[in-house]
Design an enzyme around this catalytic site. Structure first.
Site, mmCIF file in Angstrom:
data_model
loop_
_atom_site.group_PDB
_atom_site.id
_atom_site.type_symbol
_atom_site.label_atom_id
_atom_site.label_comp_id
_atom_site.label_asym_id
_atom_site.label_seq_id
_atom_site.Cartn_x
_atom_site.Cartn_y
_atom_site.Cartn_z
ATOM 1 N N ARG A 66 -13.577 41.717 24.982
ATOM 2 C CA ARG A 66 -14.834 41.506 26.131
ATOM 3 C C ARG A 66 -14.891 42.449 27.392
ATOM 4 N NH1 ARG A 66 -16.249 35.636 25.486
ATOM 5 N NH2 ARG A 66 -14.628 35.565 25.618
ATOM 6 N N LYS B 77 -9.222 18.729 20.684
ATOM 7 C CA LYS B 77 -9.926 19.039 21.265
ATOM 8 C C LYS B 77 -11.460 19.505 21.137
ATOM 9 C CE LYS B 77 -11.289 23.562 22.449
ATOM 10 N NZ LYS B 77 -10.794 25.158 21.544
ATOM 11 N N HIS C 141 -20.129 36.743 19.044
ATOM 12 C CA HIS C 141 -19.299 36.834 17.820
ATOM 13 C C HIS C 141 -20.208 36.997 16.835
ATOM 14 C CE1 HIS C 141 -18.558 32.754 19.750
ATOM 15 N NE2 HIS C 141 -17.488 33.322 19.888
ATOM 16 N N SER D 237 -20.064 31.631 24.453
ATOM 17 C CA SER D 237 -19.904 30.582 24.653
ATOM 18 C C SER D 237 -20.455 29.063 25.676
ATOM 19 C CB SER D 237 -18.686 30.097 22.960
ATOM 20 O OG SER D 237 -18.984 29.658 22.473
HETATM 21 P P1 ADP Z 1 -11.452 30.622 20.483
HETATM 22 O O1 ADP Z 1 -11.949 29.071 20.947
HETATM 23 O O2 ADP Z 1 -10.366 31.129 19.533
HETATM 24 O O3 ADP Z 1 -11.150 31.202 21.779
HETATM 25 P P2 ADP Z 1 -13.635 31.726 20.160
HETATM 26 O O4 ADP Z 1 -15.226 31.161 19.479
HETATM 27 O O5 ADP Z 1 -14.220 31.420 22.228
HETATM 28 O O6 ADP Z 1 -12.525 31.189 19.816
HETATM 29 O O7 ADP Z 1 -14.040 33.260 19.667
HETATM 30 C C1 ADP Z 1 -14.087 33.829 19.226
HETATM 31 C C2 ADP Z 1 -13.478 35.410 19.056
HETATM 32 O O8 ADP Z 1 -14.741 35.905 19.506
HETATM 33 C C3 ADP Z 1 -12.490 35.614 19.889
HETATM 34 O O9 ADP Z 1 -11.767 36.749 19.648
HETATM 35 C C4 ADP Z 1 -13.521 35.907 21.370
HETATM 36 O O10 ADP Z 1 -12.508 36.752 22.031
HETATM 37 C C5 ADP Z 1 -14.537 36.568 20.259
HETATM 38 N N1 ADP Z 1 -15.624 36.503 21.273
HETATM 39 C C6 ADP Z 1 -16.255 35.339 22.217
HETATM 40 N N2 ADP Z 1 -17.387 36.035 22.602
HETATM 41 C C7 ADP Z 1 -17.947 37.197 22.152
HETATM 42 C C8 ADP Z 1 -18.162 38.460 22.779
HETATM 43 N N3 ADP Z 1 -19.581 38.241 23.732
HETATM 44 N N4 ADP Z 1 -18.284 40.062 22.884
HETATM 45 C C9 ADP Z 1 -17.226 39.569 21.457
HETATM 46 N N5 ADP Z 1 -17.104 39.128 21.175
HETATM 47 C C10 ADP Z 1 -16.400 37.892 21.830
#
Ligand code: ADP
Length: 150
Positions: free
Chosen positions: A90, A41, A17, A128
């Site tokens: 990703r 959630k 992120h 995450s």
């Molecule tokens: P959500 O619950 O909305 O999916 P996340 O916190 O999991 O929220 O992810 C938020 C954003 O960050 C999403 O667009 C996800 O694809 C992106 N993301 C998560 N991990 C990575 C990573 N390792 N590299 C790039 N983008 C990421």
């Protein structure tokens, strides 16, 4: 002003992120890292912690503001005058999933454009959920998170 919203659960914020936000900094005048709170959630880390960690991670970035929102992402975008939603990709699975959300959002708010940035290959396996798994089993998550989860 080019204002972007980077919405997510950030449960917790990972280096993946962080990379997306840092790559976006030169592209926008302001970026809201927006933690979406959904009452239905279950999250692993409390909202206060997620907020604190993200603020800490971007303390050096004056363009970045960290906020919590409820409801639709496009409603939050309208509230803060953001014309862009930022999301990270990703792999092709992310793309399929994100494309549907982006199309739904475009339908609801044609004035808001979703912008995708690709993660670097070194961070493409970071999520995450991986960090939560390591945290629960006392694994070493320090490669994936830039702060201590406490
Ligand atoms: P959500 O619950 O909305 O999916 P996340 O916190 O999991 O929220 O992810 C938020 C954003 O960050 C999403 O667009 C996800 O694809 C992106 N993301 C998560 N991990 C990575 C990573 N390792 N590299 C790039 N983008 C990421």
């Amino acid at each position: 002003m080019r204002i972007a919203v980077f919405p997510g659960s950030f449960d917790p914020l990972t280096k993946g992120h962080e990379e997306i936000v840092r790559k976006a900094v030169p592209l926008f005048d302001k970026i809201y890292v927006a933690i979406g709170e959904n009452a239905n959630k279950k999250y692993c880390f409390p909202i206060e912690k997620r907020l604190q960690w993200i603020r800490q991670a971007f303390a050096d970035e004056s363009k970045v503001e960290v906020v919590v929102y409820e409801g639709l992402t496009i409603d939050f975008c309208r509230k803060v005058g953001a014309r862009f939603i930022l999301r990270g990709l990703r792999n092709s699975m992310d793309f399929q999933y994100e494309k549907d959300i982006a199309e739904a959002n475009r339908h609801l708010a044609p004035e808001v454009e979703t912008i995708f940035l690709l993660s670097s290959p070194e961070l493409a396996h970071v999520s995450s959920s991986l960090v939560r798994e390591l945290y629960h089993h006392q694994g070493n998550y320090s490669e994936y998170v830039s702060f201590e989860l406490k």
